[in-house]
Design a protein around this motif. Structure first.
Motif, PDB file in Angstrom:
ATOM      1  N   ASP A   1      13.354  12.790  -4.403  1.00  0.00           N
ATOM      2  CA  ASP A   1      13.273  14.246  -4.531  1.00  0.00           C
ATOM      3  C   ASP A   1      14.657  14.882  -4.631  1.00  0.00           C
ATOM      4  O   ASP A   1      14.875  15.813  -5.411  1.00  0.00           O
TER       5      ASP A   1
ATOM      6  N   ASN B   1      17.331  13.297  -5.551  1.00  0.00           N
ATOM      7  CA  ASN B   1      18.112  12.576  -6.562  1.00  0.00           C
ATOM      8  C   ASN B   1      19.370  11.958  -5.947  1.00  0.00           C
ATOM      9  O   ASN B   1      20.488  12.133  -6.458  1.00  0.00           O
TER      10      ASN B   1
ATOM     11  N   GLU C   1       6.876   7.255  -8.064  1.00  0.00           N
ATOM     12  CA  GLU C   1       7.564   8.534  -7.871  1.00  0.00           C
ATOM     13  C   GLU C   1       8.887   8.529  -8.638  1.00  0.00           C
ATOM     14  O   GLU C   1       9.271   9.524  -9.260  1.00  0.00           O
TER      15      GLU C   1
ATOM     16  N   ASN D   1       9.695  10.988 -11.919  1.00  0.00           N
ATOM     17  CA  ASN D   1      10.820  11.909 -11.941  1.00  0.00           C
ATOM     18  C   ASN D   1      11.966  11.445 -12.836  1.00  0.00           C
ATOM     19  O   ASN D   1      13.030  12.072 -12.862  1.00  0.00           O
TER      20      ASN D   1
END
Length: 334
Positions: free
Chosen positions: A112, A114, A141, A145
């Motif tokens: 999330d 990064n 995930e 992303n």
């Protein structure tokens, strides 16, 4: 909390250093609040515990909860404090797979935020590369992303590439849905071979309930890049995917073989490789069409396969209709 579980936690407390003396952890007000809460909770649930046992258990639970809060703070600040985080994890190894205050594993938070360096640290600390939150495997995930570098780390650490999420999506499907040249992401050139060597089946659907295969999605995208003059910056995934573990019996949900796909999309170099490795030009797909009949039926007559080389007769399938005859040699298409 049942008594056997309490005894197990007490054993853990005996093995761990005392919270007040731990090198990586210093009690603070939040820890004190947790300690008081667990003292009352444990005392009410297990009145037979001695005072010393009750205190040890409460301290262990309070320390564990506080560490789970502290770790993300250390790992996701502007300059991650990996040194102190490693000290904390020596005291509480389970913290590397614990849930954050947002209810997800720390690995998911690394995606999330990064933070590739945090992901690398966590995996070095033996974080579980197959951890999942709400049926969202961490590898998917990363794919979702576009964190190709993190996906690469996870697979190298042992992540299972054939896993699916609650939407029926898989790693290969997510990758080819989201990757495109020039989007600023690192080159995934190493990632795709790693997916293949770890069991990704590119002839499976991109997700449950669809008929588009991973390989078809890849070819469609590459054709688009070639059409728009961007093929120079596009890795040639098509050849890798079509020839990896190539077998005449492997088919897409639409019933096409690798040879059908190669001919239809004009990959002449791949056609030659497939014909030398067990494929034949007279194989039919689920519609009863050979690769060349499919090609002519689609109005594409510009394919080049060994100009002038003789080819075996291409029989029509009894199930196929309105299929044009195919010449004995490919020279008619030149």
């Amino acid at each position: 909390m049942r008594l056997p579980i309490l005894r197990l936690v007490l054993l853990l407390a005996a093995l761990l250093p005392c919270a007040a003396n731990a090198a990586g952890f210093q009690p603070d007000q939040q820890y004190t609040n947790w300690l008081n809460q667990y003292r009352n909770q444990v005392k009410g649930q297990s009145p037979k515990l001695s005072t010393n046992e009750l205190e040890q258990l409460a301290m262990t639970l309070a320390r564990s909860n506080r560490l789970v809060q502290i770790l993300p703070e250390m790992l996701f600040e502007a300059e991650p404090d990996f040194e102190h985080a490693a000290e904390l994890l020596k005291e509480f190894p389970g913290g590397v797979n614990a849930l954050t205050r947002y209810g997800q594993p720390i690995l998911h938070s690394a995606i999330d935020y990064n933070r590739a360096n945090t992901m690398e640290f966590l995996l070095q600390q033996k974080a579980n590369p197959n951890v999942s939150a709400n049926n969202r495997p961490v590898l998917l995930e990363a794919m979702q992303n576009g964190r190709w570098d993190m996906a690469l780390m996870l697979i190298k650490a042992g992540a299972v590439v054939t896993v699916t999420n609650s939407s029926g999506e898989n790693a290969g499907g997510l990758f080819f849905e989201r990757w495109y040249p020039g989007n600023g992401q690192m080159s995934p050139g190493e990632l795709v071979p790693l997916l293949l060597t770890n069991g990704l089946d590119v002839f499976q659907a991109t997700r449950t309930g669809t008929e588009t295969a991973i390989i078809e999605d890849c070819l469609q995208r590459e054709q688009g890049y070639r059409y728009n003059g961007r093929s120079g910056s596009t890795p040639a995934f098509s050849e890798l995917l079509l020839t990896n573990n190539a077998s005449p019996i492997r088919r897409t949900p639409h019933g096409d073989t690798a040879l059908h796909l190669a001919v239809h999309n004009g990959y002449t170099n791949i056609i030659e490789v497939l014909l030398q490795n067990g494929f034949t030009i007279d194989q039919t797909n689920s519609a009863g069409l050979t690769p060349l009949q499919d090609l002519v039926g689609a109005g594409k007559a510009n394919i080049v396969i060994s100009p002038g080389a003789p080819m075996p007769p291409t029989p029509r399938s009894a199930g196929a209709t309105n299929v044009p005859s195919v010449p004995q040699t490919i020279s008619a298409y030149l």
